[in-house]
Design a protein around this motif. Structure first.
Motif, PDB file in Angstrom:
ATOM      1  N   VAL A  17      10.907 -14.933 -15.103  1.00  0.00           N
ATOM      2  CA  VAL A  17      10.010 -13.877 -15.510  1.00  0.00           C
ATOM      3  C   VAL A  17      10.662 -13.341 -16.845  1.00  0.00           C
ATOM      4  N   PRO A  18       9.972 -13.504 -17.925  1.00  0.00           N
ATOM      5  CA  PRO A  18      10.556 -12.909 -19.230  1.00  0.00           C
ATOM      6  C   PRO A  18      10.703 -11.427 -19.389  1.00  0.00           C
ATOM      7  N   PRO A  19      11.445 -10.777 -20.249  1.00  0.00           N
ATOM      8  CA  PRO A  19      11.371  -9.307 -20.327  1.00  0.00           C
ATOM      9  C   PRO A  19       9.932  -8.786 -20.471  1.00  0.00           C
ATOM     10  N   GLY A  20       9.524  -7.694 -19.854  1.00  0.00           N
ATOM     11  CA  GLY A  20       8.213  -7.328 -19.976  1.00  0.00           C
ATOM     12  C   GLY A  20       7.271  -8.088 -19.141  1.00  0.00           C
ATOM     13  N   GLY A  21       7.483  -9.132 -18.555  1.00  0.00           N
ATOM     14  CA  GLY A  21       6.708 -10.199 -17.754  1.00  0.00           C
ATOM     15  C   GLY A  21       6.210  -9.368 -16.287  1.00  0.00           C
ATOM     16  N   ARG A  22       5.355 -10.425 -15.593  1.00  0.00           N
ATOM     17  CA  ARG A  22       4.982  -9.990 -14.265  1.00  0.00           C
ATOM     18  C   ARG A  22       4.725 -11.086 -13.448  1.00  0.00           C
ATOM     19  N   TRP A  23       4.786 -10.771 -12.041  1.00  0.00           N
ATOM     20  CA  TRP A  23       4.577 -11.957 -11.184  1.00  0.00           C
ATOM     21  C   TRP A  23       4.079 -11.378  -9.903  1.00  0.00           C
ATOM     22  N   SER A  24       3.482 -12.276  -9.220  1.00  0.00           N
ATOM     23  CA  SER A  24       2.893 -11.822  -7.652  1.00  0.00           C
ATOM     24  C   SER A  24       2.784 -12.992  -6.857  1.00  0.00           C
ATOM     25  N   GLY A  25       2.818 -12.947  -5.822  1.00  0.00           N
ATOM     26  CA  GLY A  25       2.660 -13.985  -4.797  1.00  0.00           C
ATOM     27  C   GLY A  25       2.423 -13.612  -3.279  1.00  0.00           C
ATOM     28  N   ARG A  26       2.015 -14.560  -2.556  1.00  0.00           N
ATOM     29  CA  ARG A  26       1.798 -14.213  -1.185  1.00  0.00           C
ATOM     30  C   ARG A  26       2.867 -14.994  -0.327  1.00  0.00           C
ATOM     31  N   LEU A  27       3.381 -14.340   0.583  1.00  0.00           N
ATOM     32  CA  LEU A  27       4.629 -14.871   1.451  1.00  0.00           C
ATOM     33  C   LEU A  27       4.032 -14.712   2.735  1.00  0.00           C
ATOM     34  N   GLU A  28       4.254 -15.753   3.685  1.00  0.00           N
ATOM     35  CA  GLU A  28       4.294 -15.712   4.891  1.00  0.00           C
ATOM     36  C   GLU A  28       5.323 -14.976   5.895  1.00  0.00           C
ATOM     37  N   GLY A  30       8.770 -14.862   7.625  1.00  0.00           N
ATOM     38  CA  GLY A  30       9.844 -15.553   7.494  1.00  0.00           C
ATOM     39  C   GLY A  30      10.216 -16.190   6.320  1.00  0.00           C
ATOM     40  N   ASP A  31       9.220 -16.151   5.163  1.00  0.00           N
ATOM     41  CA  ASP A  31       9.468 -16.501   4.026  1.00  0.00           C
ATOM     42  C   ASP A  31      10.539 -15.462   3.347  1.00  0.00           C
ATOM     43  N   ARG A  32      11.237 -15.837   2.274  1.00  0.00           N
ATOM     44  CA  ARG A  32      12.119 -15.031   1.517  1.00  0.00           C
ATOM     45  C   ARG A  32      11.737 -14.905   0.161  1.00  0.00           C
ATOM     46  N   LEU A  33      11.803 -13.881  -0.328  1.00  0.00           N
ATOM     47  CA  LEU A  33      11.808 -13.473  -1.804  1.00  0.00           C
ATOM     48  C   LEU A  33      13.118 -13.084  -2.561  1.00  0.00           C
ATOM     49  N   ARG A  34      13.441 -13.963  -3.503  1.00  0.00           N
ATOM     50  CA  ARG A  34      14.781 -13.641  -3.954  1.00  0.00           C
ATOM     51  C   ARG A  34      14.765 -13.140  -5.447  1.00  0.00           C
ATOM     52  N   CYS A  48       4.413  -3.869  -2.526  1.00  0.00           N
ATOM     53  CA  CYS A  48       3.790  -5.104  -1.553  1.00  0.00           C
ATOM     54  C   CYS A  48       2.761  -4.419  -0.887  1.00  0.00           C
ATOM     55  N   TYR A  49       2.056  -5.397  -0.258  1.00  0.00           N
ATOM     56  CA  TYR A  49       0.952  -4.889   0.602  1.00  0.00           C
ATOM     57  C   TYR A  49       1.064  -5.965   1.829  1.00  0.00           C
ATOM     58  N   GLY A  50       0.397  -5.528   3.176  1.00  0.00           N
ATOM     59  CA  GLY A  50       0.030  -6.513   4.166  1.00  0.00           C
ATOM     60  C   GLY A  50      -1.165  -7.407   3.643  1.00  0.00           C
ATOM     61  N   ALA A  51      -0.619  -8.632   3.549  1.00  0.00           N
ATOM     62  CA  ALA A  51      -1.665  -9.488   3.238  1.00  0.00           C
ATOM     63  C   ALA A  51      -2.953  -9.731   3.995  1.00  0.00           C
ATOM     64  N   ASP A  52      -2.696  -9.647   5.339  1.00  0.00           N
ATOM     65  CA  ASP A  52      -3.910  -9.780   6.361  1.00  0.00           C
ATOM     66  C   ASP A  52      -4.616  -8.337   6.193  1.00  0.00           C
ATOM     67  N   MET A  53      -4.099  -7.288   5.486  1.00  0.00           N
ATOM     68  CA  MET A  53      -4.667  -6.200   5.585  1.00  0.00           C
ATOM     69  C   MET A  53      -4.381  -5.457   4.207  1.00  0.00           C
ATOM     70  N   PRO A  54      -4.953  -5.701   3.190  1.00  0.00           N
ATOM     71  CA  PRO A  54      -4.728  -5.304   1.948  1.00  0.00           C
ATOM     72  C   PRO A  54      -4.596  -3.743   1.417  1.00  0.00           C
ATOM     73  N   LEU A  55      -5.217  -3.025   2.436  1.00  0.00           N
ATOM     74  CA  LEU A  55      -5.219  -1.565   2.251  1.00  0.00           C
ATOM     75  C   LEU A  55      -3.898  -1.273   2.871  1.00  0.00           C
ATOM     76  N   ASP A  56      -3.390  -1.926   3.767  1.00  0.00           N
ATOM     77  CA  ASP A  56      -2.009  -1.368   4.351  1.00  0.00           C
ATOM     78  C   ASP A  56      -0.917  -1.637   3.285  1.00  0.00           C
ATOM     79  N   LEU A 179       1.757  -9.485   0.462  1.00  0.00           N
ATOM     80  CA  LEU A 179       1.438  -9.738  -1.079  1.00  0.00           C
ATOM     81  C   LEU A 179       2.564  -8.841  -1.779  1.00  0.00           C
ATOM     82  N   ALA A 180       3.360  -9.684  -2.862  1.00  0.00           N
ATOM     83  CA  ALA A 180       4.328  -9.000  -3.377  1.00  0.00           C
ATOM     84  C   ALA A 180       4.103  -8.959  -4.872  1.00  0.00           C
ATOM     85  N   VAL A 181       4.194  -8.099  -5.621  1.00  0.00           N
ATOM     86  CA  VAL A 181       3.815  -7.964  -6.824  1.00  0.00           C
ATOM     87  C   VAL A 181       4.915  -7.066  -7.725  1.00  0.00           C
TER      88      VAL A 181
END
Ligand SMILES: [Zn+2]
Length: 210
Positions: A17-28, A30-34, A48-56, A179-181
């Motif tokens: 991710v370049p300087p000033g860039g952004r990223w998001s993704g869904r993890l299940e 047991g998945d790891r985000l490094r 981050c948000y509960g992906a099965d309950m986005p308002l959580d 969901l991680a952003v």
């Protein structure tokens, strides 16, 4: 770029991710985000948000209370509005991550530094959340990985020079679908990004590949 401690073959995806860039993704679960601070002293604003309950949504007061710590580090759990565990911090080579300062925005940059900017973590969050059908009102107080915000007993708070070194990283284990952003902070007017924003590496390691 290969992961410093994991074989590249275990990674489902790696992105610079370049300087000033952004990223998001869904993890299940047991998945790891490094997240790796490639050059050091680079703040990474994280939601981050509960992906099965986005308002959580991620809830930092719950996270601080339940971990009994103002700083997020190895072993800490990241809790939601409903006190569900979204992530566990499985690895942390830096040891210091901020929960106080929130994200930079065009509006606060104007007040703090009298500058007109279009690049900010809030703008990045708004753009990235829109991909998932979420609006600006879903932005909550965020974690700032690799950012140092010490405070004094009288409550005085400053944004200080970061202590992260080149290659420092955190590994977050998803404890449920999430969901991680993140925003790779473009800030040039305080030490959040060492005065010169630099790239980061984001790696998703799927549980099925471990
Ligand atoms: Zn920022």
């Amino acid at each position: 770029m290969t992961s410093p401690t994991r074989p590249a073959s275990a990674a489902a995806s790696t992105e610079i991710v370049p300087p000033g860039g952004r990223w998001s993704g869904r993890l299940e679960a047991g998945d790891r985000l490094r997240i790796t601070d490639i050059e050091g002293q680079q703040a990474v604003d994280f939601l981050c948000y509960g992906a099965d309950m986005p308002l959580d949504r991620m809830n930092l007061p719950n996270t601080i209370k339940l971990n009994k710590s103002l700083y997020v580090t190895r072993g800490c759990r990241i809790y939601s509005d409903h006190a569900r565990v979204l992530f566990t911090v499985e690895e942390d080579s830096c040891g210091y991550h901020d929960t106080l300062a929130g994200c930079c925005s065009n509006e606060s940059n104007k007040l703090r530094y009298d500058v007109d900017t279009t690049a900010s973590c809030r703008a990045n969050f708004i753009a990235e959340l829109s991909k998932w059908g979420l609006g600006p009102s879903e932005i909550v107080s965020n974690i700032n990985f690799f950012m140092r915000v010490p405070f004094k007993e009288d409550g005085h708070v400053v944004i200080a020079d970061g202590i992260s070194k080149a290659g420092d990283h955190v590994v977050l284990k998803a404890e449920r679908p999430v969901l991680a952003v993140l925003s790779n902070c473009p800030q040039e007017h305080n030490p959040a990004a060492g005065g010169k924003p630099t790239p980061i590496e984001v790696e998703v390691i799927r549980a099925a590949s471990l």
